[in-house]
Design a protein around this motif. Structure first.
Motif, PDB file in Angstrom:
ATOM      1  N   ASP A 140       0.837  -1.206   0.000  1.00 34.63           N
ATOM      2  CA  ASP A 140       0.000   0.000   0.000  1.00 34.63           C
ATOM      3  C   ASP A 140       0.871   1.254   0.000  1.00 34.63           C
ATOM      4  O   ASP A 140       0.563   2.245  -0.674  1.00 34.63           O
ATOM      5  N   ASP A 161       0.973   4.241  -2.792  1.00 35.18           N
ATOM      6  CA  ASP A 161       0.785   5.658  -2.462  1.00 35.18           C
ATOM      7  C   ASP A 161       1.901   6.510  -3.063  1.00 35.18           C
ATOM      8  O   ASP A 161       1.652   7.578  -3.640  1.00 35.18           O
ATOM      9  N   GLN A 184     -10.809   4.390  -4.946  1.00 34.18           N
ATOM     10  CA  GLN A 184      -9.581   4.739  -4.235  1.00 34.18           C
ATOM     11  C   GLN A 184      -9.837   5.824  -3.194  1.00 34.18           C
ATOM     12  O   GLN A 184      -9.321   5.754  -2.073  1.00 34.18           O
ATOM     13  N   ASN A 236      -9.583   5.039   0.754  1.00 35.84           N
ATOM     14  CA  ASN A 236      -8.564   5.741   1.526  1.00 35.84           C
ATOM     15  C   ASN A 236      -9.177   6.419   2.750  1.00 35.84           C
ATOM     16  O   ASN A 236      -8.650   6.329   3.865  1.00 35.84           O
ATOM     17  N   GLY A 259      -1.873   9.752   1.960  1.00 35.68           N
ATOM     18  CA  GLY A 259      -3.191   9.314   1.491  1.00 35.68           C
ATOM     19  C   GLY A 259      -4.161  10.442   1.236  1.00 35.68           C
ATOM     20  O   GLY A 259      -4.769  10.528   0.162  1.00 35.68           O
ATOM     21  N   CYS A 262      -5.747  11.911  -2.250  1.00 37.80           N
ATOM     22  CA  CYS A 262      -7.199  12.027  -2.443  1.00 37.80           C
ATOM     23  C   CYS A 262      -7.581  13.428  -2.909  1.00 37.80           C
ATOM     24  O   CYS A 262      -8.387  13.586  -3.841  1.00 37.80           O
TER      25      CYS A 262
END
Length: 656
Positions: free
Chosen positions: A182, A186, A250, A254, A326, A330
């Motif tokens: 993960d 990222d 996603q 997140n 994260g 976003c």
């Protein structure tokens, strides 16, 4: 040729001009030059007469017409270094037809040097971006290759006979590998955004399935922490959408992952609503709220939480970890999609992250499963969790339904006793009630003599399935496994009362996916396949071979692209699994060589397996002639799906 002969006043004016001025004949010989020209290019104004001075090429002069002016930038070498002048050029034609050219110049050396400096800086920046992208792609490949072995081997090991202690260790290895993967994803996403390579794709998708899968994916993590997780899509929200489903998933994943991470008590709710888009009937504005009862965020940090490498908990004793990328990712994705994101939070009470996005609508439309035929039904919802109560309430809320909620066993008893004349028709009870409250409640219901039997449904998380038989024996009519699906809850309620169950495509689709997962894990399929694996990493050979053989297929492995091309001469393989990077002949060249064959083997399905996770790599594979592309670490289910897709085989295992 006529020499420039101004009058006294004009001569004085031109001589005093601060900019270089020169008169030229058709061959660009100087007829007249002012003092500023001489100062700029050396000598005296008289010494320049008859000398050649080039301003642009002859073509520029030949295209001039009286009354028209042209502008040219020219570079000259001087003892002190190069210089640039911008010339404004005009022409005069005498009565005899002779043409003379007048040029007025301005020194733009400073501007040109600045432009050159900016150009060099831009080139350096572009090279730096390329170098960073290449570095990240290389590091992604180099890290993903061993990660494929770690995660894959842990999965294979988990399926063997292990002691409980060994299972714990194996799960820890798999979980750690997944966390690292993960993190890699990222960093790659962030680098793509920084390099301006974020690409949005559009396709049709079902919002209900997207939200359900996210909720179910995070459920084990939530239940391991002793918290609840649920999702609700408001009835008026259209669910057949057109847009970038992967990026929307996603974003929600997140936000929900962060919510679970920072919540120790209570739970997480994913709530989706919508409103009509003001100017376009073919679009809808989605509102996604991810609410938690976690640690909350201070007002100061709310302004910074979307910054790169920022964490809500920045204390030295922080137990949460993470890179702080994260939310920054976003935000950038949401802004690229034309949306907005924000947060409302109170320290110690939880947070609510919200997202608003404009998404396209499919021509055929459907709303979420909704309670339109629950007239006359009276529900008692009993759960200590406000998350569960709200999710169940929202799923059943509709015309004709009467709903009462209770938090405890005692509140539930009061509600049951208070509705003696008009009893409840349905009890939905959470097994999370303390002190065996669900069993005690159903025991009480069973002792009450009612004219209309009360239908009862118990809710429990997956790890409590072992209590199912006991709960059903105690009197519950049915059960549902959390996290709840709106469609499944409605279907179970309607079926319990003998009412017509309308088709609930989203729930059916999700159940079909579960059946597919079970069937794929219990191969054999319609027929065993002959598979050729081209892979030079021995650990990946062992892993992929084990996955394919476990599915009931025969597999041969070669270590280079050249060997893969030659192997097709002897065996009629059904599918080729082709690594992208290999010695002698890489996967791309090997694929081109196979596609260039003149026999039927040129069309064998080729599935690329690569640790390169960049979009450019996927395109390279497809452009080379591969049919599909899987990024390492390769999930067994994804591999089986790809093999099914390109060999037209389907699992035949029966799943009860």
């Amino acid at each position: 040729m006529t020499e420039f002969s101004p009058g006294n006043a004009a001569r004085d004016l031109i001589g005093a001009c601060p900019d270089p001025l020169v008169q030229l004949d058709a061959d660009q010989n100087v007829l007249y030059a002012n003092d500023a020209f001489a100062q700029a290019f050396g000598g005296t104004s008289l010494s320049w007469r008859g000398q050649r001075f080039v301003i642009g090429g002859t073509q520029a002069f030949s295209q001039l017409a009286p009354g028209k002016w042209a502008e040219l930038d020219c570079r000259y070498e001087r003892p002190g270094g190069p210089c640039w002048y911008s010339w404004r050029l005009g022409v005069h034609v005498s009565s005899s037809g002779d043409a003379t050219f007048l040029a007025i110049g301005r020194d733009i050396t400073g501007r040109k040097r600045l432009e050159e400096s900016l150009r060099e800086s831009r080139l350096c920046a572009e090279e730096a971006v390329k170098a960073k992208s290449l570095f990240l792609a290389t590091m992604s490949h180099e890290i993903r290759t061993p990660m494929n072995g770690i995660i894959g081997m842990a999965g294979l090991l988990h399926d063997t006979e292990l002691t409980p202690e060994q299972h714990t260790y194996c799960d820890a290895v798999h979980a750690s590998g997944t966390i690292l993967l993960d993190l890699i994803n990222d960093i790659l996403d962030y680098s793509k955004i920084e390099a301006g390579k974020l690409e949005l794709e559009e396709s049709d998708f079902d919002l209900t399935i997207t939200v359900q899968r996210i909720t179910e994916l995070l459920a084990p993590r939530a239940y391991d922490k002793g918290i609840e997780i649920a999702s609700v899509i408001e009835p008026e929200t259209p669910i057949l959408l057109h847009g970038d489903e992967a990026r929307l998933r996603q974003i929600i994943l997140n936000l929900a992952t962060n919510a679970v991470k920072f919540t120790a008590r209570g739970g997480v709710l994913i709530h989706v609503s919508s409103r009509e888009h003001a100017s376009n009937a073919e679009q809808v504005t989605l509102r996604i709220d991810v609410q938690d009862t976690g640690i909350g965020i201070s007002e100061e940090m709310q302004d910074k939480v979307f910054d790169e490498f920022s964490q809500a908990d920045q204390s030295p004793s922080s137990q949460y970890g993470g890179t702080g990328l994260g939310l920054a990712i976003c935000k950038k994705i949401i802004e690229a999609m034309g949306g907005a994101i924000g947060v409302d939070s109170v320290c110690g009470e939880g947070s609510a992250f919200w997202v608003e996005l404009v998404v396209g609508l499919q021509k055929t439309q459907r709303s979420p499963a909704r309670a339109d035929n629950l007239f006359g039904l009276k529900f008692l919802i009993v759960s200590p969790s406000p998350i569960v109560r709200r999710a169940v309430n929202a799923s059943l809320a509709g015309p004709g339904a009467e709903i009462t909620c209770a938090r405890t066993y005692d509140e539930a008893l009061l509600a049951l006793e208070g509705h003696g004349a008009h009893p409840f028709t349905t009890l939905i009870c959470d097994n999370a009630l303390p002190q065996d409250g669900a069993a005690r409640l159903i025991d009480y219901v069973g002792r009450v003599d009612a004219e209309v039997p009360l239908k009862s449904i118990v809710l429990l998380p997956p790890q409590e399935r072992k209590h199912l038989d006991d709960l059903l024996d105690k009197g519950f009519d049915a059960y549902l496994i959390k996290p709840l699906r709106q469609g499944s809850l409605l279907a179970r309620v309607l079926a319990a009362h003998g009412l017509e169950v309308e088709a609930l495509p989203s729930a059916q689709d999700s159940e079909a996916a579960e059946r597919e997962r079970a069937a794929l894990s219990a191969w054999p399929g319609a027929r065993p396949l002959r598979v050729l694996l081209a892979e030079d990493n021995q650990i990946n050979v062992i892993l992929t071979t084990a996955l394919v053989r476990k599915a009931g297929h025969h597999i041969d492995a070669v270590g280079s692209g050249r060997d893969a091309v030659e192997a097709l001469d002897g065996v009629p393989y059904d599918v080729v699994l082709m690594d992208m990077r290999m010695p002698e002949l890489d996967g791309l060249e090997a694929t081109r060589a196979i596609r260039a064959r003149s026999d039927e083997k040129s069309s064998v399905p080729i599935i690329g397996l690569t640790a390169n996770a960049m979009e450019e790599d996927r395109r390279l594979c497809l452009d080379a002639g591969m049919d599909d592309f899987l990024t390492k670490p390769v999930e067994a289910l994804d591999l089986m799906r790809a093999m099914n897709r390109w060999t037209n085989t389907a699992p035949i295992a029966k799943v009860s």
